[in-house]
Structure formats: C-alpha cells, structure tokens
Enzyme design. Structure first.
Site, PDB file in Angstrom:
ATOM      1  N   HIS A  61     -46.210  30.034  12.827  1.00 16.82           N
ATOM      2  CA  HIS A  61     -46.184  28.581  12.915  1.00 16.82           C
ATOM      3  C   HIS A  61     -47.391  28.078  13.709  1.00 16.82           C
ATOM      4  O   HIS A  61     -48.064  27.107  13.327  1.00 16.82           O
ATOM      5  CB  HIS A  61     -44.901  28.114  13.616  1.00 16.82           C
TER       6      HIS A  61
ATOM      7  N   HIS B 277       1.459   3.477  -3.139  1.00 18.89           N
ATOM      8  CA  HIS B 277       0.497   4.440  -3.673  1.00 18.89           C
ATOM      9  C   HIS B 277       1.105   5.825  -3.809  1.00 18.89           C
ATOM     10  O   HIS B 277       0.801   6.553  -4.757  1.00 18.89           O
ATOM     11  CB  HIS B 277      -0.741   4.518  -2.768  1.00 18.89           C
TER      12      HIS B 277
ATOM     13  N   ASP C 115      -9.116  -3.506  -2.802  1.00 19.21           N
ATOM     14  CA  ASP C 115      -8.870  -2.458  -3.788  1.00 19.21           C
ATOM     15  C   ASP C 115      -9.387  -2.838  -5.165  1.00 19.21           C
ATOM     16  O   ASP C 115      -9.857  -1.978  -5.920  1.00 19.21           O
ATOM     17  CB  ASP C 115      -7.363  -2.188  -3.900  1.00 19.21           C
TER      18      ASP C 115
ATOM     19  N   GLN D 275       0.815  -1.211   0.000  1.00 16.42           N
ATOM     20  CA  GLN D 275       0.000   0.000   0.000  1.00 16.42           C
ATOM     21  C   GLN D 275       0.850   1.262   0.000  1.00 16.42           C
ATOM     22  O   GLN D 275       0.436   2.303  -0.515  1.00 16.42           O
ATOM     23  CB  GLN D 275      -0.944  -0.012   1.205  1.00 16.42           C
TER      24      GLN D 275
ATOM     25  N   GLU E  51      -7.598   4.187   7.085  1.00 18.99           N
ATOM     26  CA  GLU E  51      -8.454   3.855   5.943  1.00 18.99           C
ATOM     27  C   GLU E  51      -8.582   2.336   5.783  1.00 18.99           C
ATOM     28  O   GLU E  51      -9.689   1.797   5.680  1.00 18.99           O
ATOM     29  CB  GLU E  51      -7.846   4.473   4.691  1.00 18.99           C
ATOM     30  N   HIS E  52      -7.451   1.641   5.717  1.00 16.58           N
ATOM     31  CA  HIS E  52      -7.433   0.181   5.576  1.00 16.58           C
ATOM     32  C   HIS E  52      -6.828  -0.428   6.838  1.00 16.58           C
ATOM     33  O   HIS E  52      -5.789   0.035   7.298  1.00 16.58           O
ATOM     34  CB  HIS E  52      -6.564  -0.267   4.397  1.00 16.58           C
TER      35      HIS E  52
END
Length: 438
Positions: free
Chosen positions: A411, A252, A351, A249, A317-318
């Site tokens: 109202h 990336h 992914d 990862q 995230e992961h």
C-alpha cells in the site's frame, strides 16, 4: 409511573422458527438446481396453478387493466399519483455531490439506481395491490432499468387488480408466481427469468425467510415481520376512534401486535369497551380478536416523557398519534417506522393512498432503519480525482506513513511512487522506509 391496563399474552418471536428455515432452504435449493421445472412444480404444489410460462403476456396484462371499472381505474391512478409525487420529492432531495477538500483534491458521490429489481406483491389472504404501488412505482421513480414483479394467483386465478396495479406502476415483466419459488426465481434466475440484484416487498413468513436467507446474494429492502400498530392518545379523543385504529391493523394477522399508550385511564377503559363492541360486528373479527387477545396491550403513563420513552421502547412499525400536541412526539420520538399525526389521519391512509411508503420496519428494527423509500433503490457511490502533482505528492506522503503504521508495504509503495513521480522526491521502496522518512 407506568401501569398495564392490558398485557400481551404472547410475544412475537424475534427468531425465525427452525422448521420454517429448513423448509425454505430446501425450496431455495430446489429452484436453484431445477430452474423453470422446479418453479412450475412448486407453483402446482402450493398454489394449484399450472402454466407453461408464468410470465404474463401483453394481451393478458391489457385484459387485466381493461377489466377495471372506471371508478377502480380512477382510484388506482389517484393512489399512484400520490405515491409517485412523494417518491419524486424524496429523490429530488438526494443530490449528487462534488467538493474540493484540498487544493487539487476532488471528492464526490453519485446516486446510481439499482439496475435490476424484483418486487414481490402478496396475494394469499388479501390481494395487496397497494404493495405494487409501494415497490414498483418507487423503483420506477428511482430510475431502475428493469423491474420484475411476482404475485401469486388469488383463489386459483390471476389476480387481475394486482396485475393492473403492477402494470400501471411501470413493471417491465409481470409473473403470476408466488411464495418461495417466486423469490428464488428472481434471485437465482432460471432458463426464462433473468436474475435481479435486489428484492423488495412484503410477504408471509416463508417469503420473509427466503429473503433473509438470500440477503448477500441479492440486496433486500427490509427484514419483515407481522404488521404492528401503536396508538398514542390522550383524552382529546374517544375510545371508539382508538379501538377502530387498533383493530383496523390487528386484522392483518393473528400475530399482529396492537398497542395503546395513553395518560388517560378513562380513555383506556373506554377503548377496552369499544374493542369488545366492535369485535361483535367487524367482518374480520376472528383474526383481529385473536391478535388483540394475544398481542394487544394498553400501557398507562403519567407524563408525556414516559409516553415517548415507552413508544421508543416498543419501536413500532406504525405509530398513530392522537394527542393535543402531536408535534411533541414528532420532535421527540426516535424509534418508529412511520408516524401518523393527528386524529384526521390513520395507518390505513398510509397503507393505501396518502403517498408515504407502507413497507416499514418491524420487530424493533425501527431502532436502526426506516422503511422502504426511493433511496433504497439507489446506490450512493463515491469517487475521487486528484488534479495537480502537488496534491498527489501531499496525499501520497501522508498515505505512505499511515500505510506503514499498519504494516502494509505494498500500500505504501502505491503512495511512494506518486511522491517520486509527481513530487520530485527520491523516496526509496516502501519496505526500506520508516514512517517518519516521508
């Protein structure tokens, strides 16, 4: 007790760089004012790609699909089948609702698909065709009527595989257009591109900032940052497996955090050694090594409770869990984008192919949101109906008093007129009524 075997040398910025914000604001304004001409100018400037129309024709799209090998087509179909199946199961779990809360009072909600959706598929460093599955296909399953997709050219040409993935996923309009100009064109609309109501899909820092600045004018899926991965492991696995998942990862981007939380110092040391070995042979080592040097961490804990607490603090995230009891983390963790439970699965499966969505929260946003899913493309809209005079008068009496507590005479009169008409009670105009009178 918690110790750091390796500490990150840098911190992922939580705030957007001011220079990026100013640049993106200028680009957005240029497209809003200039329409198609501005989009073309920016595409030539940034992508060296010039067309009279950036929308691909059916002939061009068919050519991209036909260019796939038999194996490539089978692989794309397999991945999209998995994603479609899970998205459909998620949609099936969302039910319209209608309930009678009091005699004659009926409340409900409907799950209504967003009508016009724009999906962005990145294609700069890597042609991320998987993002087409995750956005376009999920929106299609949700029932969105019009799905527009934009992806930049790859190495100066139309990215055939991305186009094929977009088309097979069910895109209605496909544009070979990238960057801020693509986001702006979808959000504002141009002479030839009708605007959308929502934007989805990942992108670089400029694309992410464009979505942030446009939020409110259009809906967005998530505020996205650099890819993050967290591995939680004990000595039931070895350093090679852990190192592979971390570096897999980290490739990336040079600012992608990769973190290991473990209760085994031996595993921590073994992982460090394996990372050093793998970086000598990994084709993307230049990127992964920089990410690991600046943003890699190894955190050593004594107990499972400490591991959970640290993992929830990281809010990654992961999260790859490889422990003897991975269910413990499923049952106790609260802050994560997606969990990958057990050594047999990994983030790359999520992914690309397994079926869950890979568009996930970053920068600790997992504290308050999950990732992209079919529900993001649906609006849950409520309605109400009163079926009897008695129910209208009852709700009206309570409503009038509550409105007057807040000083809203108009109202209150909306309520009072119902009490008079349907309850047969001589209620004066709201301005003359004390809350206790009804």
């Amino acid at each position: 007790m918690i110790r750091h075997i390796k500490t990150a040398q840098a911190t992922v910025a939580g705030e957007t760089d001011g220079g990026i914000t100013e640049a993106v604001q200028a680009l957005l304004a240029q497209v809003e004012a200039g329409g198609d001409a501005a989009v073309r100018d920016l595409s030539i400037r940034f992508d060296k790609f010039d067309r009279v129309s950036y929308r691909l024709t059916k002939t061009e799209i068919d050519s991209c699909i036909n260019a796939l090998s038999r194996r490539e087509r089978e692989d794309l179909d397999f991945a999209q089948d998995q994603i479609r199946t899970f998205a459909q199961a998620q949609k099936d779990a969302l039910k319209d609702l209608e309930v009678e809360t009091l005699p004659g009072v009926v409340l409900g909600h409907r799950n209504i698909p967003i009508e016009n959706v724009g999906c962005y598929v990145p294609g700069g460093k890597y042609p991320l065709l998987a993002s087409a599955h995750m956005t376009v296909l999920t929106a299609r399953v949700a029932g969105c009527e019009r799905i527009v997709t934009c992806a930049p050219p790859f190495q100066g040409k139309i990215s055939a595989k991305i186009v094929a993935a977009q088309a097979l996923a069910g895109a209605d309009e496909i544009y070979c257009l990238g960057g801020v100009q693509a986001i702006a064109a979808m959000a504002y609309g141009t002479e030839t591109i009708d605007r959308v109501d929502m934007l989805a899909g990942p992108g670089n820092a400029y694309v992410a900032e464009a979505k942030r600045l446009l939020f409110g004018k259009v809906g967005i899926d998530l505020f996205a940052g650099p890819t993050e991965t967290l591995v939680i492991a004990d000595d039931s696995v070895d350093g090679e497996l852990v190192a592979t998942d971390l570096l897999g990862q980290a490739e990336h981007g040079v600012n992608s955090p990769a973190v290991l939380i473990t209760n085994s110092e031996n595993l921590a040391r073994d992982t460090l050694a394996e990372i050093e070995r793998l970086l000598k042979i990994l084709p993307t080592a230049a990127i992964a090594a920089k990410a690991w040097e600046d943003f890699g961490e190894i955190i050593l804990c004594d107990t499972l409770e400490e591991m959970v607490a640290q993992a929830d603090f990281v809010a990654s995230e992961h999260v790859q869990v490889m422990t003897r009891d991975s269910e413990y983390f499923l049952n106790n963790m609260k802050n994560y984008g997606a969990l990958f439970l057990g050594a047999r699965t990994n983030v790359a499966f999520g992914d690309k192919v397994i079926g869950t969505n890979h568009t996930l929260p970053t920068n600790k946003a997992a504290r308050y949101t999950g990732g992209l899913w079919v529900g993001k493309f649906l609006k849950t809209c409520t309605y109400q109906r009163i079926e009897t005079d008695e129910a209208s008068a009852l709700i009206g009496a309570y409503g009038s008093r509550l409105c007057l507590m807040e000083g809203f005479a108009g109202h209150a009169e909306q309520a009072n007129i119902r009490v008079r008409r349907y309850g047969g009670r001589n209620v004066p105009y709201a301005a003359a009524v004390e809350p206790a009178d009804i």
